[in-house]
Design an enzyme around this catalytic site. Structure first.
Site, PDB file in Angstrom:
ATOM      1  N   LYS A 112       0.817  -1.219   0.000  1.00  0.00           N
ATOM      2  CA  LYS A 112       0.000   0.000   0.000  1.00  0.00           C
ATOM      3  C   LYS A 112       0.849   1.266   0.000  1.00  0.00           C
ATOM      4  O   LYS A 112       0.447   2.281  -0.549  1.00  0.00           O
ATOM      5  CB  LYS A 112      -0.932   0.015   1.220  1.00  0.00           C
ATOM      6  N   LYS A 195      -4.342 -11.433  -6.058  1.00  0.00           N
ATOM      7  CA  LYS A 195      -5.607 -11.678  -5.360  1.00  0.00           C
ATOM      8  C   LYS A 195      -6.684 -10.724  -5.870  1.00  0.00           C
ATOM      9  O   LYS A 195      -6.383  -9.622  -6.331  1.00  0.00           O
ATOM     10  CB  LYS A 195      -5.424 -11.573  -3.836  1.00  0.00           C
ATOM     11  N   LYS A 198     -10.489  -4.941  -4.175  1.00  0.00           N
ATOM     12  CA  LYS A 198     -11.278  -3.764  -4.515  1.00  0.00           C
ATOM     13  C   LYS A 198     -10.415  -2.647  -5.080  1.00  0.00           C
ATOM     14  O   LYS A 198     -10.913  -1.732  -5.716  1.00  0.00           O
ATOM     15  CB  LYS A 198     -12.099  -3.285  -3.310  1.00  0.00           C
TER      16      LYS A 198
END
Ligand code: TYM
Length: 334
Positions: A112, A195, A198
């Site tokens: 992130k 994976k 969203k």
């Protein structure tokens, strides 16, 4: 008694991965002797920028998704994290126990924060400390999550163990991760090595809980696969990640295992398998989507449920956090 805790971030758009890896399983643990505590983790979401109005909407939507998936607020405690101040308080105490190096090692932080990690929020780095607080404020011992949360749960154990060791107590339990079923890591429909997420820029890579039947069918039809027919067992899918992912999704949706699904599709190609998968996906998800919409029609009712849950949660977490401060040598005189 055993206590189960889990959380989901209201950072926008729940996917089939969230549903199969987490939500779908939450209702199953209710009323089986364990206390179930489920949380919309808004304090975690704001570790990356959230537009305030969207955060409010997404928080209600995740609460609606919990309930649409069968979490009953009369049986489980359902609330949003920021309404129970013990989460942030205990996270601060844990920030003094956890080491900076532990945080830098987290793969989610690396993903992130990206290349410019110096410019990420301090909260993003400390994220796992707050997650440990979520769990340990209730002395929860079992945490159902998808595979991607495993490293954070190991860190939760490390924090509990170091606290107990440093203060010479046996206060925080060592939590067990519950990573169970055939869909602990649902992969992207476009790339079997990533994976389903969203935050993937491609909407075709995921099925959203708000997608309608046509969108679901179309995304499955376009999902990346190979040209080989399906084998008779999962063993034969070892080197075919995209095919394996679709079979695992099918199995998780119908509650079978992969071998049972393949026993019916052996020798058939994706021309036959994909429409069958689309059918079970729509059948499973349409009622969830419909119930979510129904709950979202009454936001005041959702807020009322979250507020009541927060009161119940604080009644458990309050004494545990007070005791933590006492152990650490802070004066409690009121
Ligand atoms: P979050 O909000 O990213 O995801 C919520 C849950 O969905 C699971 N999940 C998946 N499972 C299978 N396949 C996928 N592709 C997939 N994507 C997501 C996640 O593993 C998770 O169980 N840090 C947590 C939230 C959290 C939490 C906690 C969880 C905060 N405090 C305390 C448990 C206990 C998170 O970001 O999940």
């Amino acid at each position: 008694a055993k206590r189960i805790f889990s959380g989901i971030q209201p950072s926008g758009g729940l996917t089939l991965g969230n549903y199969l890896g987490a939500l779908k399983r939450f209702a199953d643990y209710q009323g089986k002797g364990a206390e179930t505590i489920y949380c919309v983790v808004d304090l975690h979401a704001i570790t990356v920028w959230q537009e305030p109005e969207k955060l409010r909407h997404n928080t209600r939507e995740v609460a609606a998704a919990f309930m649409a998936s069968g979490v009953d607020p009369e049986v489980s405690i359902l609330f949003n994290q920021s309404q129970v101040s013990q989460h942030a308080e205990l996270a601060w105490l844990f920030n003094t126990v956890a080491r900076v190096g532990w945080m830098y090692r987290m793969t989610q932080f690396k993903d992130k924060a990206g290349k410019n990690s110096e410019n990420s929020s301090l909260g993003l780095l400390a994220y796992p400390s707050l997650m440990a607080a979520d769990i340990l404020a209730y002395h929860a011992t079992a945490v159902p999550v998808g595979e991607d949360q495993k490293q954070h749960l190991e860190l939760t154990r490390d924090i509990a163990a170091k606290f107990n060791h440093d203060y010479g107590v046996d206060f925080f339990p060592i939590t067990e991760p519950m990573i169970e079923g055939t869909a602990t890591r649902v992969m992207s429909l476009r790339d079997g090595s990533k994976k389903m997420s969203k935050s993937d820029p491609s909407d075709a890579s995921r099925i959203n809980l708000t997608d309608d039947a046509d969108a679901i069918a179309q995304k499955i039809r376009k999902a990346r696969t190979d040209a080989d027919p399906l084998p008779g067992s999962m063993e034969g899918l070892k080197d075919r990640p995209e095919a394996k992912n679709l079979v695992n999704i099918y199995a998780a949706l119908t509650g079978e295992n992969g071998d049972q699904v393949l026993a019916r599709f052996e020798g058939q190609g994706f021309g036959a398998f994909k429409p069958a998968l689309a059918e079970v996906a729509v059948e499973a998800l349409a009622p969830i989507t419909r119930r979510m919409t129904e709950f979202m029609a009454d936001p005041a009712e959702i807020d009322r449920i979250l507020g009541r849950g927060a009161g119940q949660a604080a009644a458990i977490a309050g004494p545990i956090v007070e005791r933590t401060k006492d152990i650490m040598g802070m004066i409690r005189s009121r």
